[in-house]
Motif scaffolding. Structure first.
Motif, PDB file in Angstrom:
ATOM      1  N   GLU A 288      51.944  45.234  44.085  1.00 42.26           N
ATOM      2  CA  GLU A 288      52.801  46.129  44.864  1.00 42.26           C
ATOM      3  C   GLU A 288      52.860  45.590  46.283  1.00 42.26           C
ATOM      4  O   GLU A 288      51.917  45.751  47.055  1.00 42.26           O
ATOM      5  CB  GLU A 288      52.238  47.552  44.857  1.00 42.26           C
ATOM      6  N   GLY A 289      53.957  44.928  46.604  1.00 44.65           N
ATOM      7  CA  GLY A 289      54.024  44.265  47.901  1.00 44.65           C
ATOM      8  C   GLY A 289      52.992  43.158  47.950  1.00 44.65           C
ATOM      9  O   GLY A 289      52.976  42.264  47.106  1.00 44.65           O
ATOM     10  N   ASN A 290      52.092  43.229  48.933  1.00 38.85           N
ATOM     11  CA  ASN A 290      51.017  42.234  49.051  1.00 38.85           C
ATOM     12  C   ASN A 290      49.672  42.786  48.595  1.00 38.85           C
ATOM     13  O   ASN A 290      48.631  42.200  48.880  1.00 38.85           O
ATOM     14  CB  ASN A 290      50.906  41.749  50.506  1.00 38.85           C
ATOM     15  N   LYS A 291      49.693  43.916  47.891  1.00 43.29           N
ATOM     16  CA  LYS A 291      48.444  44.558  47.469  1.00 43.29           C
ATOM     17  C   LYS A 291      48.033  44.074  46.082  1.00 43.29           C
ATOM     18  O   LYS A 291      48.790  44.179  45.122  1.00 43.29           O
ATOM     19  CB  LYS A 291      48.606  46.076  47.475  1.00 43.29           C
ATOM     20  N   TYR A 292      46.820  43.549  45.999  1.00 46.19           N
ATOM     21  CA  TYR A 292      46.266  43.084  44.729  1.00 46.19           C
ATOM     22  C   TYR A 292      45.080  43.971  44.362  1.00 46.19           C
ATOM     23  O   TYR A 292      44.207  44.234  45.197  1.00 46.19           O
ATOM     24  CB  TYR A 292      45.812  41.628  44.843  1.00 46.19           C
ATOM     25  N   VAL A 293      45.059  44.450  43.127  1.00 53.47           N
ATOM     26  CA  VAL A 293      43.990  45.331  42.659  1.00 53.47           C
ATOM     27  C   VAL A 293      43.133  44.566  41.654  1.00 53.47           C
ATOM     28  O   VAL A 293      43.654  43.975  40.702  1.00 53.47           O
ATOM     29  CB  VAL A 293      44.563  46.600  41.996  1.00 53.47           C
ATOM     30  N   HIS A 294      41.828  44.561  41.886  1.00 54.73           N
ATOM     31  CA  HIS A 294      40.928  43.882  40.955  1.00 54.73           C
ATOM     32  C   HIS A 294      39.661  44.707  40.776  1.00 54.73           C
ATOM     33  O   HIS A 294      39.404  45.667  41.512  1.00 54.73           O
ATOM     34  CB  HIS A 294      40.590  42.475  41.455  1.00 54.73           C
ATOM     35  N   GLU A 295      38.881  44.334  39.779  1.00 57.08           N
ATOM     36  CA  GLU A 295      37.653  45.059  39.470  1.00 57.08           C
ATOM     37  C   GLU A 295      36.449  44.300  40.004  1.00 57.08           C
ATOM     38  O   GLU A 295      36.327  43.091  39.810  1.00 57.08           O
ATOM     39  CB  GLU A 295      37.512  45.266  37.959  1.00 57.08           C
ATOM     40  N   VAL A 296      35.577  45.040  40.678  1.00 56.73           N
ATOM     41  CA  VAL A 296      34.339  44.469  41.205  1.00 56.73           C
ATOM     42  C   VAL A 296      33.198  44.919  40.298  1.00 56.73           C
ATOM     43  O   VAL A 296      33.029  46.126  40.073  1.00 56.73           O
ATOM     44  CB  VAL A 296      34.081  44.939  42.648  1.00 56.73           C
ATOM     45  N   VAL A 302      26.141  50.253  36.626  1.00 58.41           N
ATOM     46  CA  VAL A 302      27.240  51.070  37.153  1.00 58.41           C
ATOM     47  C   VAL A 302      28.571  50.464  36.699  1.00 58.41           C
ATOM     48  O   VAL A 302      28.746  49.242  36.736  1.00 58.41           O
ATOM     49  CB  VAL A 302      27.181  51.129  38.697  1.00 58.41           C
ATOM     50  N   PRO A 303      29.527  51.293  36.246  1.00 58.45           N
ATOM     51  CA  PRO A 303      30.826  50.764  35.792  1.00 58.45           C
ATOM     52  C   PRO A 303      31.535  49.985  36.900  1.00 58.45           C
ATOM     53  O   PRO A 303      31.318  50.242  38.091  1.00 58.45           O
ATOM     54  CB  PRO A 303      31.612  52.034  35.428  1.00 58.45           C
ATOM     55  N   PRO A 304      32.382  49.033  36.527  1.00 57.54           N
ATOM     56  CA  PRO A 304      33.129  48.259  37.535  1.00 57.54           C
ATOM     57  C   PRO A 304      33.969  49.164  38.433  1.00 57.54           C
ATOM     58  O   PRO A 304      34.473  50.202  38.002  1.00 57.54           O
ATOM     59  CB  PRO A 304      34.020  47.342  36.689  1.00 57.54           C
ATOM     60  N   GLU A 305      34.123  48.748  39.666  1.00 56.97           N
ATOM     61  CA  GLU A 305      34.883  49.520  40.647  1.00 56.97           C
ATOM     62  C   GLU A 305      36.210  48.827  40.938  1.00 56.97           C
ATOM     63  O   GLU A 305      36.264  47.617  41.149  1.00 56.97           O
ATOM     64  CB  GLU A 305      34.072  49.636  41.941  1.00 56.97           C
ATOM     65  N   ARG A 306      37.301  49.594  40.925  1.00 59.01           N
ATOM     66  CA  ARG A 306      38.613  49.044  41.266  1.00 59.01           C
ATOM     67  C   ARG A 306      38.738  48.932  42.781  1.00 59.01           C
ATOM     68  O   ARG A 306      38.475  49.885  43.506  1.00 59.01           O
ATOM     69  CB  ARG A 306      39.732  49.928  40.711  1.00 59.01           C
ATOM     70  N   LYS A 307      39.132  47.767  43.230  1.00 55.69           N
ATOM     71  CA  LYS A 307      39.215  47.516  44.666  1.00 55.69           C
ATOM     72  C   LYS A 307      40.578  46.934  45.010  1.00 55.69           C
ATOM     73  O   LYS A 307      41.093  46.076  44.294  1.00 55.69           O
ATOM     74  CB  LYS A 307      38.104  46.545  45.089  1.00 55.69           C
ATOM     75  N   GLU A 308      41.153  47.414  46.109  1.00 55.46           N
ATOM     76  CA  GLU A 308      42.449  46.923  46.567  1.00 55.46           C
ATOM     77  C   GLU A 308      42.249  45.984  47.748  1.00 55.46           C
ATOM     78  O   GLU A 308      41.480  46.281  48.661  1.00 55.46           O
ATOM     79  CB  GLU A 308      43.351  48.086  46.991  1.00 55.46           C
ATOM     80  N   VAL A 309      42.940  44.854  47.717  1.00 57.22           N
ATOM     81  CA  VAL A 309      42.910  43.918  48.840  1.00 57.22           C
ATOM     82  C   VAL A 309      44.341  43.533  49.194  1.00 57.22           C
ATOM     83  O   VAL A 309      45.221  43.503  48.330  1.00 57.22           O
ATOM     84  CB  VAL A 309      42.092  42.646  48.516  1.00 57.22           C
ATOM     85  N   LEU A 310      44.569  43.262  50.462  1.00 59.16           N
ATOM     86  CA  LEU A 310      45.884  42.834  50.930  1.00 59.16           C
ATOM     87  C   LEU A 310      45.875  41.326  51.134  1.00 59.16           C
ATOM     88  O   LEU A 310      45.031  40.792  51.859  1.00 59.16           O
ATOM     89  CB  LEU A 310      46.244  43.540  52.240  1.00 59.16           C
ATOM     90  N   LEU A 311      46.795  40.650  50.485  1.00 60.45           N
ATOM     91  CA  LEU A 311      46.934  39.206  50.652  1.00 60.45           C
ATOM     92  C   LEU A 311      47.895  38.967  51.811  1.00 60.45           C
ATOM     93  O   LEU A 311      49.112  38.890  51.640  1.00 60.45           O
ATOM     94  CB  LEU A 311      47.452  38.570  49.358  1.00 60.45           C
ATOM     95  N   GLU A 312      47.322  38.860  53.004  1.00 62.48           N
ATOM     96  CA  GLU A 312      48.129  38.732  54.213  1.00 62.48           C
ATOM     97  C   GLU A 312      47.522  37.688  55.135  1.00 62.48           C
ATOM     98  O   GLU A 312      46.532  37.024  54.793  1.00 62.48           O
ATOM     99  CB  GLU A 312      48.244  40.090  54.921  1.00 62.48           C
ATOM    100  N   ASP A 313      48.099  37.565  56.333  1.00 59.05           N
ATOM    101  CA  ASP A 313      47.719  36.491  57.249  1.00 59.05           C
ATOM    102  C   ASP A 313      46.282  36.589  57.741  1.00 59.05           C
ATOM    103  O   ASP A 313      45.740  35.609  58.249  1.00 59.05           O
ATOM    104  CB  ASP A 313      48.671  36.479  58.455  1.00 59.05           C
ATOM    105  N   HIS A 314      45.659  37.768  57.635  1.00 60.24           N
ATOM    106  CA  HIS A 314      44.270  37.887  58.099  1.00 60.24           C
ATOM    107  C   HIS A 314      43.295  37.214  57.133  1.00 60.24           C
ATOM    108  O   HIS A 314      42.126  37.030  57.463  1.00 60.24           O
ATOM    109  CB  HIS A 314      43.887  39.359  58.274  1.00 60.24           C
ATOM    110  N   ASP A 315      43.758  36.857  55.945  1.00 57.64           N
ATOM    111  CA  ASP A 315      42.930  36.165  54.956  1.00 57.64           C
ATOM    112  C   ASP A 315      43.151  34.660  55.117  1.00 57.64           C
ATOM    113  O   ASP A 315      44.210  34.142  54.765  1.00 57.64           O
ATOM    114  CB  ASP A 315      43.336  36.618  53.548  1.00 57.64           C
TER     115      ASP A 315
END
Length: 540
Positions: A288-296, A302-315
């Protein structure tokens, strides 16, 4: 063709700063607009920021809420929603110069009890003279005005060098209904205005060059579609002429080049698969846009946690790899991981051959000291290794490499209708989207083959939906298709790809780092050095 002017010379005021386009936009919004409201007779420590739907998007593309708060804004409001009166606070209006917005602003600030103590009004583009007169007529509002200014900033910066003008229906409105082009004219005017505001922010005065209409012939009627680049160029030029007179330090002679083209010049680029890391992420990962959702992975069961990261210029990893071919990106990720392990003490000890019994106290101390750096960097690298791994898995599972080769062969005249039919009959599991892409590329290269029964039969073989068939047929509205294979290959200078120079493998293998158990456990996936993609490959 070009439009130019030569008055007194002036240099670009921002040229020496060497700032990215997004930085320039951000500073204009925060400093030139928000910070300027702190000066003068403003007695309000905290202010309210009021925006409309468009200016909210402009602000959100350049600034974070923390940036806005740092400039003294405690509340952000929608101009069209009911708002609580705050008569002790000043308000900053960042709005489009429309009649509806001006009416809302006047209703806020007129009368005996205005909503806010003072108003600092900033318009996103040039305000019509009649609306200025409307504001001046209200004698109760004038004393409550702290500023009335044109920002001339009406675009969305999407990265350090790119931007959008938010004309989502431009293709339909410009190339759709030739009989009624009212929407098309309105779209062109908005597009030209917003494009011009880019140069207002950059403080650049361009030579405006555009593609001339193909039918500029006294004996031939020129259509609205033929004149799209011409009309956009004229609109931009009109705005630039106003900027020369109204914007302080705006250059008076040309400082750069603006080239305006339309989609008829290249119908293939939007549909052919692009093989950069950035394009593959957005094409294959349902972002969704620059948002990538992955499981940590969770710890201690403990069950895996869904985490959102933005793939942008700060990376920094994203910034470095986004425009690289996916094979190059994969190779560089492997190199980065190898170099990281060789430099980081914690990684060396963990990855080395010595077990915990052989570790000295000094080794343990160095490992613990390296942990914060190790954790931060490994998180960034492992994220992109995971993303690249997913992309390459999808490429293998969907047969995308073979499809990409066929797309290129069609574009360069090395494949045609028979090859596409063969692909459809042998690759029945190809996705609807990939079939549509292939058909649209074929229709753009060989439009004459879609005029009769052949085209309809091919689309039936591909099992396209009615909407997809309409999309293919609508390509002719763009015009400008090459008539023959010869003209297309000539346009590309006779470039050829060697089909034997294919990527050896996109395979990823799992390599597990189990951190010293006293500290924590960490698993990451990295590239296997034996299966890194070679550099010799088709230019997909």
């Amino acid at each position: 063709m070009s439009m130019s002017d030569s008055d007194s010379s002036s240099s670009s005021s921002y040229a020496a700063d060497h700032k990215s386009f997004k930085q320039i936009t951000r500073e204009r919004l925060l400093h030139e607009m928000l910070r300027s409201a702190k000066t003068g007779d403003s007695k309000s420590t905290w202010k309210v920021l009021i925006m409309d739907k468009l200016t909210v998007k402009i602000m959100s593309h350049s600034c974070k809420m923390a940036d806005i708060t740092d400039e003294g804004v405690s509340l952000v409001e929608d101009i069209y929603k009911r708002r609580q009166p705050l008569p002790t606070m000043d308000a900053i209006y960042f709005i489009q110069p429309t009649k509806e917005n001006v009416i809302m602003f006047l209703s806020d600030m007129s009368g005996k009890t205005p909503l806010y103590r003072k108003a600092f009004v900033f318009f996103s583009s040039t305000i019509p003279r009649e609306l200025v007169m409307e504001i001046k007529k209200d004698t109760r509002v004038l004393p409550r005005l702290g500023a009335l200014k044109e920002m001339n900033l009406e675009y969305f910066p999407i990265d350090s060098q790119g931007f959008m003008t938010n004309n989502e229906r431009a293709l339909e409105e410009l190339f759709g209904d030739e009989e009624n082009n009212r929407k098309g004219v309105a779209c062109l005017n908005v597009m030209a205005l917003r494009l011009a505001t880019v140069f207002a922010s950059l403080r650049e005065f361009p030579f405006v060059r555009f593609r001339a209409a193909k039918t500029l012939d006294p004996m031939t009627m020129t259509t609205f579609r033929d004149l799209i680049p011409t009309k956009v160029a004229a609109g931009v030029w009109d705005c630039l002429m106003k900027y020369k007179k109204t914007i302080p330090n705006f250059p008076q002679t040309e400082t750069c080049e603006l080239l305006i083209l339309d989609r008829s010049l290249d119908q293939i680029a939007p549909v052919i698969h692009e093989w950069t890391y950035d394009a593959m992420c957005h094409d294959l990962l349902n972002m969704e846009g620059n948002k990538y959702v992955h499981e940590v992975p969770g710890k201690d069961g403990v069950p895996p946690e869904r985490k959102e990261v933005l793939l942008e210029d700060h990376d920094p990893v994203w910034l470095e790899l986004r425009h690289a071919h996916i094979a190059d990106a994969s190779e560089k990720l492997h190199e980065k991981m190898t170099n990281f392990i060789s430099r980081n003490k914690a990684a060396q000890i963990q990855h080395g051959s010595r077990d915990s019994k052989e570790m000295s106290t000094r080794d343990l101390q160095k490992m613990v000291q390296a942990l914060p750096q190790y954790s931060e960097q490994i998180d960034k690298l492992s994220l992109h290794v995971e993303i690249a791994g997913k992309i390459n898995s999808i490429i293998r599972e969907t047969g995308l490499r073979e499809l990409g080769q066929l797309e290129q062969d069609i574009v360069f005249g090395d494949a045609g209708m028979k090859d596409v039919i063969k692909f459809f009959t042998t690759k029945e599991d190809a996705t609807r989207e990939n079939k549509l892409r292939l058909i649209m590329i074929l229709a753009a290269v060989y439009p004459e083959k879609f005029e009769g029964e052949k085209g309809r039969n091919l689309m039936r073989v591909a099992r396209l939906t009615d909407d997809d068939i309409t999309a293919v047929n609508n390509l002719r509205m763009l015009g400008g298709q090459p008539d023959t294979k010869k003209s297309l290959t000539a346009a590309f200078g006779g470039l050829k790809f060697d089909i034997h120079k294919v990527v050896s493998s996109f395979e990823f293998k799992s390599m597990i780092f189990e951190y010293y158990k006293i500290v924590f456990h960490l698993k990451i996936v990295i590239l296997s050095s034996e299966e890194v993609c070679c550099k010799e490959r088709p230019c997909w």
